[in-house]
Design an enzyme around this catalytic site. Structure first.
Site, PDB file in Angstrom:
ATOM      1  CD  GLU A 262      -4.159  -3.042   8.795  1.00 17.86           C
ATOM      2  OE1 GLU A 262      -4.891  -2.070   9.311  1.00 17.86           O
ATOM      3  OE2 GLU A 262      -4.667  -4.491   8.765  1.00 17.86           O
ATOM      4  CB  THR A 310      -9.304  -1.836   9.952  1.00 11.96           C
ATOM      5  OG1 THR A 310      -7.969  -2.410   9.520  1.00 11.96           O
ATOM      6  CG2 THR A 310      -8.667  -0.143  10.400  1.00 11.96           C
ATOM      7  CG  HIS A 428      -3.811  -4.669   4.765  1.00  8.84           C
ATOM      8  ND1 HIS A 428      -4.272  -5.614   3.753  1.00  8.84           N
ATOM      9  CD2 HIS A 428      -4.954  -4.272   5.316  1.00  8.84           C
ATOM     10  CE1 HIS A 428      -5.749  -5.780   3.958  1.00  8.84           C
ATOM     11  NE2 HIS A 428      -6.104  -4.814   4.922  1.00  8.84           N
ATOM     12  CG  ASP A 488      -5.565  -3.914  12.531  1.00  7.08           C
ATOM     13  OD1 ASP A 488      -4.670  -4.702  12.629  1.00  7.08           O
ATOM     14  OD2 ASP A 488      -6.217  -3.354  11.650  1.00  7.08           O
ATOM     15  CG  HIS A 489      -7.209  -7.307  12.160  1.00  3.32           C
ATOM     16  ND1 HIS A 489      -6.370  -7.735  11.089  1.00  3.32           N
ATOM     17  CD2 HIS A 489      -7.748  -5.866  11.609  1.00  3.32           C
ATOM     18  CE1 HIS A 489      -6.439  -6.895  10.024  1.00  3.32           C
ATOM     19  NE2 HIS A 489      -7.314  -6.076  10.493  1.00  3.32           N
TER      20      HIS A 489
END
Ligand code: GP9
Ligand code: MN
Length: 721
Positions: A262, A310, A428, A488-489
């Site tokens: 994440e 996500t 996160h 993911d980013h």
């Protein structure tokens, strides 16, 4: 007392009073449903407050419409019809939720056969004795009318007064919406989860919102023509990159384990955080994987998502198509579109069983529906894991070490080969949620709290991943699996990057769009135990390229599939990375980002390109744009429903249920007997759970000096955001 009763009955005998009475009944029943049936995942008193107020505006608006009617009988009939309809919606949702842990959408209504199939034997089984509560108002109203305690009011409401009621309900709704946005910005534009919308705005508003979404998407879908798939196919044929025989099939038949890191950015790899002149390696274990010759690692791999975050990363990684330019593909199309995703391809080419493990609620990003369309056999969400508390979780779900630990119980019963995805969350935003023994990794010292905590949560994720790898090795799964890890980013948004600059050895004053672009790199590593062919590839690529890369390693040629990415281990890769914003792209030579153009190698801005350079850049820009346009046409037109040459059967989501998954796994083991390939059966029918050990930060570093431990400069627990 008697007088009060009389007063109330008098009020109920006026038109307005009658409507208010019904709204009070409806409100009470909604509160009952919220308590007895729905799980709204309330995180704070403010959200509870929203659930108190949200049944009122829309029910007032709808029932209030009857006030415009002059005729007495007609007024009362219409009032009761509208009242019945919103009640039916409430009760149907309450019952539906028991099976699906989700709310009824327009699509569920349209596909009632699908729903009843999903309901299994009989919907009657879902009824409970206390459902009678939902009918108490009916009994009461009948009683009051029959005994003439309340009477019909024949005085019509004037237009102005009726309009005032409508206006009041609209005002109340606006206030509700405003308060909801404070709790969750972009609630409706990003549409995170049906639960979030219901929790903030109530089921009536949710249905309206969903109707609008459905209308928009259906319109485009209905206009799409079967011929359009031809253009897509032509593009795919010409874009296909032939696999390198050196790597093709080297992982054939192995289990696939995907670890979703994440918000993990590439700059964390090998990064050492300097605090008080001491260096702290942030992610030692992931770094070791990155450098291992058993890992195919990529130094120039970019995320390609926008608002779908996500969920769009999942779409890109598992279908080799992009998410949307606005909102999330999962939310708007993912549950309905025909898709050819990794779990489905592997089920039909190698008999893979598939599962997702994730410590958040299943409805987040509409996963509970989308995973069925992707043909995931199982989805172990938070409801299959430990009860979430303030200590073991935060708003996005269970802490990663718990999630991995709680997954083993199910993983060990899965038939091999399996394709599994573990979605972590602890790293996160807001990066402040570590507590107890996990506190200890130093905070960075910038003026931005978010950046300061990021390294500590990344370090936690790193040790969670290490514990899971240790388990895989101890249990023996490791040797016949491959483990794919990806970020993911971004975790630190561009607006915060200037504060990050100094930590990266840069100057915040001269921080540029080029620097922002380079920070969109995320890790992409495929760890293949036993190989020595691994290396760090400099090839430029993005999330859309994962699926062909992975399938080729597994020995499955992707030629016949509609995938827009290219195998990153192939020799004929075009190395044009299209970011999700049209016009943004990155190649080994040029970077176009934030409306500016740069030399990727030197970082210098190109303001006046010569003619030749302009031509080259235009060509790249076009290619990147074509890739996005083709993807958008497939996704919004649901074009894969017209494609029949993949050799794949169509997924039927209605036969997949994510309830009772554990029982189903056990039942399959029983049926297969000696032929079962589950780890549990291979391990002489004993659990491997004990092989998982996830020491906390303070157990790993017991001799942390007292100073650091009590210092303000260590990650603090804060679970409230
Ligand atoms: C929650 C998680 C977070 O389930 O996957 O999604 P994101 O906010 O990163 O898009
Ligand atoms: Mn994410």
């Amino acid at each position: 007392m008697k007088k009060m009763k009389k007063n109330i009955l008098n009020i109920m005998s006026t038109r307005l009073g009658f409507i208010f009475t019904l709204i009070v009944f409806y409100w009470l029943k909604t509160m009952w449903a919220n308590t007895a049936d729905f799980d709204l995942g309330l995180e704070n008193p403010y959200q509870l407050f929203l659930t108190f107020i949200n049944p009122i505006p829309i029910s007032l608006l709808l029932i209030g419409l009857a006030l415009y009617i002059k005729n007495t009988k007609l007024f009362y009939s219409l009032t009761l019809i509208i009242y019945t309809l919103i009640n039916l919606l409430l009760i149907a949702n309450a019952i539906y939720f028991r099976e699906f842990s989700d709310f009824i959408t327009i699509n569920t209504m349209l596909a009632t056969s699908k729903v009843s199939a999903g309901l299994g034997d009989s919907a009657i089984n879902l009824l409970r004795p206390w459902d009678l509560v939902y009918l108490l108002d009916v009994f009461l109203l009948i009683f009051l009318f029959v005994r003439k305690h309340i009477t019909l009011d024949s005085r019509p409401f004037n237009k102005r007064a009726s309009f005032a009621v409508t206006a009041l309900s609209a005002l109340l709704f606006s206030i509700n919406l405003f308060l909801a946005e404070i709790d969750r910005p972009e609630l409706l534009s990003r549409g995170f989860s049906n639960t979030y919308v219901v929790r903030a705005l109530g089921i009536n508003a949710f249905l309206g919102y969903d109707a609008n979404q459905t209308y928009q998407t259906q319109k485009v879908r209905a206009e799409a023509k079967p011929e359009e798939i031809e253009d897509v196919k032509a593009y795919v044929d010409q874009h296909y990159a032939t696999p390198d025989p050196n790597y093709f099939g080297i992982a054939k038949g192995r289990n696939v384990i995907i670890i979703h890191l994440e918000s993990f950015q590439q700059f964390l790899i090998d990064y050492k955080l300097n605090v008080d002149d001491k260096e702290y390696e942030v992610t030692p274990f992931i770094n070791s994987l990155y450098h291992s010759n058993q890992t195919f690692s990529f130094a120039n791999f970019f995320h390609q998502v926008k608002a779908g975050k996500t969920s769009d990363a999942e779409t890109l990684m598992e279908t080799s198509l992009f998410g949307l330019n606005q909102g999330s593909f999962f939310v708007q199309y993912g549950g309905d579109n025909t898709q050819q995703a990794a779990p489905h391809i592997l089920a039909e080419n190698g008999n893979y069983t598939s599962a997702v493990f994730h410590g958040n609620i299943a409805t987040f990003w509409n996963r509970n529906n989308v995973y069925k369309a992707l043909d995931y056999d199982y989805f172990f969400d938070q409801s299959y894991m430990s009860k979430a508390t303030d200590e073991n979780s935060f708003q996005y779900g269970l802490n990663d070490k718990i999630m991995f630990s709680d997954s083993i119980k199910y993983l060990e019963h899965m038939q091999q080969p399996f394709y599994t995805k573990f979605i972590t969350v602890s790293n996160h935003y807001p990066y402040q949620n570590l507590s107890g023994d996990e506190v200890g990794f130093p905070l960075a010292q910038t003026d931005d709290e978010t950046i300061n905590g990021y390294f500590a949560t990344a370090n936690y994720l790193d040790s969670a991943v290490k514990s899971f790898f240790d388990y895989l090795k101890a249990s023996g799964l490791y040797d016949n699996s491959i483990i794919l890890l990806y970020g993911d980013h971004y975790g630190i948004s561009n607006s915060r990057n200037p504060s990050l600059a100094e930590l990266l050895g840069k100057d915040s004053e001269t921080w540029s769009e080029y620097d922002n672009a380079m920070l969109q790199r995320v890790p992409y590593m495929i760890h293949v135990p036993g190989t020595d062919k691994g290396f760090i590839s400099e090839t430029y690529g993005g999330e859309v390229d994962n699926l062909p890369t992975l399938l080729h390693l597994l020995g499955i040629d992707t030629k016949q599939y509609i995938q827009l990415g290219q195998d990153l281990l192939s020799k004929d890769n075009s190395q044009i990375v299209a970011l999700r914003t049209s016009g943004y792209f990155i190649t080994p030579h040029y970077t176009s980002y934030g409306g500016r153009l740069y030399n990727t190698i030197t970082g210098e801005e190109i303001t006046n390109p010569d003619e030749n350079t302009s031509l080259v850049i235009d060509e790249i820009r076009n290619k990147a744009k074509t890739q996005l346009d083709i993807s958008d046409s497939i996704q919004t037109g649901d074009l894969l429903r017209f494609y029949n040459d993949s050799g794949l059967t169509r997924v039927d989501p209605s036969v997949i249920s994510y309830n009772d998954s554990f029982e189903i796994l056990r039942q399959i083991e029983d049926e297969l007997g000696d032929k079962s390939t589950s780890l549990y059966n291979q391990n002489n029918n004993t659990s491997t759970q004990d092989l998982y050990n996830a020491p906390s930060y303070s157990e790993l570093y017991p001799d942390l000096d007292e100073d650091t431990e009590n210092d303000e400069n260590t990650a603090q627990s804060n679970t409230t955001e």
